[in-house]
Design a protein around this motif. Structure first.
Motif, PDB file in Angstrom:
ATOM      1  N   VAL A   1      36.600 -54.702 117.231  1.00  0.00           N
ATOM      2  CA  VAL A   1      37.677 -53.730 117.087  1.00  0.00           C
ATOM      3  C   VAL A   1      37.412 -52.819 118.193  1.00  0.00           C
ATOM      4  N   PHE A   2      36.284 -52.473 118.343  1.00  0.00           N
ATOM      5  CA  PHE A   2      36.140 -51.353 119.414  1.00  0.00           C
ATOM      6  C   PHE A   2      36.477 -51.918 121.029  1.00  0.00           C
TER       7      PHE A   2
ATOM      8  N   TRP B   1      33.041 -56.556 111.985  1.00  0.00           N
ATOM      9  CA  TRP B   1      34.470 -56.231 112.774  1.00  0.00           C
ATOM     10  C   TRP B   1      34.166 -55.090 113.765  1.00  0.00           C
ATOM     11  N   ASN B   2      33.240 -54.252 113.631  1.00  0.00           N
ATOM     12  CA  ASN B   2      32.973 -53.069 114.401  1.00  0.00           C
ATOM     13  C   ASN B   2      33.208 -53.372 115.778  1.00  0.00           C
ATOM     14  N   LEU B   3      32.465 -54.038 116.416  1.00  0.00           N
ATOM     15  CA  LEU B   3      32.461 -54.332 117.856  1.00  0.00           C
ATOM     16  C   LEU B   3      33.451 -55.013 118.269  1.00  0.00           C
TER      17      LEU B   3
ATOM     18  N   ASN C   1      26.470 -49.554 106.431  1.00  0.00           N
ATOM     19  CA  ASN C   1      27.846 -49.219 107.251  1.00  0.00           C
ATOM     20  C   ASN C   1      28.013 -49.711 108.489  1.00  0.00           C
ATOM     21  N   LYS C   2      27.343 -51.031 108.449  1.00  0.00           N
ATOM     22  CA  LYS C   2      27.286 -51.923 109.676  1.00  0.00           C
ATOM     23  C   LYS C   2      28.552 -53.090 109.083  1.00  0.00           C
ATOM     24  N   ASN C   3      29.483 -53.255 109.883  1.00  0.00           N
ATOM     25  CA  ASN C   3      30.633 -54.062 109.635  1.00  0.00           C
ATOM     26  C   ASN C   3      30.678 -54.995 110.971  1.00  0.00           C
TER      27      ASN C   3
ATOM     28  N   LYS D   1      25.062 -47.586 101.591  1.00  0.00           N
ATOM     29  CA  LYS D   1      24.268 -46.970 102.436  1.00  0.00           C
ATOM     30  C   LYS D   1      24.759 -47.973 103.789  1.00  0.00           C
TER      31      LYS D   1
ATOM     32  N   TRP E   1      38.205 -43.999 101.160  1.00  0.00           N
ATOM     33  CA  TRP E   1      37.697 -44.634 102.426  1.00  0.00           C
ATOM     34  C   TRP E   1      36.438 -43.959 102.789  1.00  0.00           C
ATOM     35  N   ILE E   2      35.539 -43.648 101.538  1.00  0.00           N
ATOM     36  CA  ILE E   2      34.305 -43.337 102.055  1.00  0.00           C
ATOM     37  C   ILE E   2      33.422 -44.627 101.446  1.00  0.00           C
ATOM     38  N   ASP E   3      32.786 -45.371 102.178  1.00  0.00           N
ATOM     39  CA  ASP E   3      31.980 -46.371 101.646  1.00  0.00           C
ATOM     40  C   ASP E   3      30.903 -45.978 100.617  1.00  0.00           C
TER      41      ASP E   3
END
Lengths: 171, 270
Positions: free
Chosen positions: B18-19, B14-16, B10-12, B8, B3-5
């Motif tokens: 899910v947040f 779905w981030n916002l 790291n923007k996903n 470099k 589970w470590i990408d």
């Protein structure tokens, strides 16, 4: 390097235990309104490897927060705060990035960075966490300055505790 | 570790989302399980809702205003009709059903013609408007109907080279003739008022009622300047309308059916 997975699992349980049975029991009679907390459980989010998938960071933040909440009976307060902090973790990391960037498997802790960097990193994230925490707890922006002072005191005490745990139990 | 990408980046995307989902979940939990937060939340929501409701009710009020204006205008027309009927009653001994009929209308077009100003109103022959009827504005006289069609009428305003109206400063003792000063917006001269009359700037000039076009004692204009002529015994008077003629939005057309009938008979005899 020891097995990272077992390190994180043990740290998770250790932090929950310390938070609930040690630091929550300490009563700090500084002032009624500004009585600060000592928060150590956010360390599990802060110490995850730099390039951890941010969805996992947020999921873990929510999980440990709701864990604390269920025991303390403040449903949603800690979970919301740690999710908020987990969401902003990557922004803080990229803000504090050196010219060389982070090594592929580096961890933002005392093993990979110098102590002043870790101190600043922990302080920023803990401050964000406590601002969100007290905002959710008091649930109004009316007492903004009270929240601010309380968050500041909490950050100072928590950074000391978190640094001590990192120093004593390294990955 | 899986589970470590590796990269470099790291923007996903779905981030916002899910947040936001997690935060909404947390806030819902906070509000539903904690007493104080629930109270604050309910209070804030009710303040917000009340605010919205008062805004929308204000907006609805504005939208209803148009209808309110229309009904007030109709009511005004009835009142003018009533007043004029009462006035005529003192002149003519036998009183028919309606001497005077007032039609409320709206000014829809303003027009500068070759020799004067016109307005167009949204009522015509279907509403009983005839050529030669007098038209009143919100305050004072506007002019005379010069042309009609089925649904619209053209009104020659007082600001026209051919328009004139007899006015009186003292409700019927002395009379003068009010005329437009060509191409001067809202400016009139009044002739034939003797200079022994005690006039003052700001005095109101009323319609005489000699013609069968306008009812008597309707305010027409205010005196704006006054001067004694040296070789004549008349005042030199300039006057302005009470409300700028072209700024009226409502117009009341006055039909004297009874007098029109009389006039046609008299003219026929000639």
């Amino acid at each position: 390097m020891r097995n990272r997975r077992s390190y994180y699992i043990i740290l998770f349980l250790l932090l929950v235990f310390l938070q609930l049975f040690l630091f929550n029991q300490i009563d700090l009679f500084i002032s009624d309104i500004y009585a600060p907390y000592i928060l150590v459980y956010p360390l599990i989010i802060m110490i995850l490897p730099v390039y951890t998938n941010s969805l996992i960071v947020m999921g873990l933040g929510f999980t440990i927060g709701i864990f604390i909440d269920i025991v303390m009976g403040t449903y949603g307060v800690h979970a919301g705060a740690s999710t908020f902090m987990a969401f902003l973790r990557w922004n803080v990391l990229s803000l504090m990035e050196d010219k060389g960037g982070y090594a592929p498997k580096s961890i933002p802790s005392l093993t990979d960075e110098n102590w002043s960097w870790v101190l600043l990193y922990d302080a920023i994230l803990l401050f964000l966490h406590s601002i969100a925490l007290f905002t959710l707890e008091i649930f109004t922006f009316y007492f903004f300055w009270s929240i601010f002072i309380k968050a500041l005191l909490t950050t100072i005490l928590s950074v000391i505790a978190v640094m001590a745990i990192q120093f004593l139990y390294k990955p | 570790m899986a589970w470590i990408d590796k990269g470099k980046e790291n923007k996903n995307r779905w981030n916002l989302m899910v947040f936001l989902v997690l935060e909404v979940l947390c806030v819902t939990l906070v509000v539903n399980t904690n007493k104080n937060q629930k109270l604050i939340f309910d209070n804030s929501i009710s303040i917000f809702v009340n605010n919205i409701q008062s805004r929308t009710s204000k907006l609805q009020g504005y939208m209803k205003l148009e209808g309110a204006i229309d009904s007030l205008v109709e009511e005004n027309a009835l009142l003018i009709e009533e007043i004029n009927n009462l006035k005529i009653n003192t002149i003519v001994t036998e009183r028919p059903e309606h001497y005077c009929r007032v039609v409320a209308s709206r000014i829809i077009k303003k027009d500068k013609g070759k020799i004067g100003n016109f307005v167009v109103i949204d009522k015509g022959q279907d509403s009983g408007i005839k050529v030669g009827s007098g038209v009143l504005g919100e305050k004072g006289v506007i002019g005379i109907v010069s042309q009609t069609s089925k649904n619209f009428s053209k009104v020659m305003t007082l600001m026209h080279k051919e328009a004139s109206i007899s006015v009186s400063p003292n409700k019927g003792k002395n009379y003068g003739l009010l005329r437009w000063v060509p191409w001067h917006e809202n400016l009139f001269t009044i002739d034939e008022l003797p200079n022994y009359l005690p006039l003052d700037i700001g005095d109101t000039l009323y319609s005489s009622g000699y013609s069968t076009i306008f009812p008597s004692d309707m305010p027409v204009a205010l005196i704006s300047s006054l001067e004694k002529q040296q070789d004549r015994d008349k005042w030199l008077i300039m006057a302005k309308p009470i409300k700028r003629i072209m700024e009226n939005r409502q117009a009341y057309v006055i039909n004297y059916d009874y007098f029109t009938e009389l006039d046609s008979l008299v003219n026929h005899e000639k």
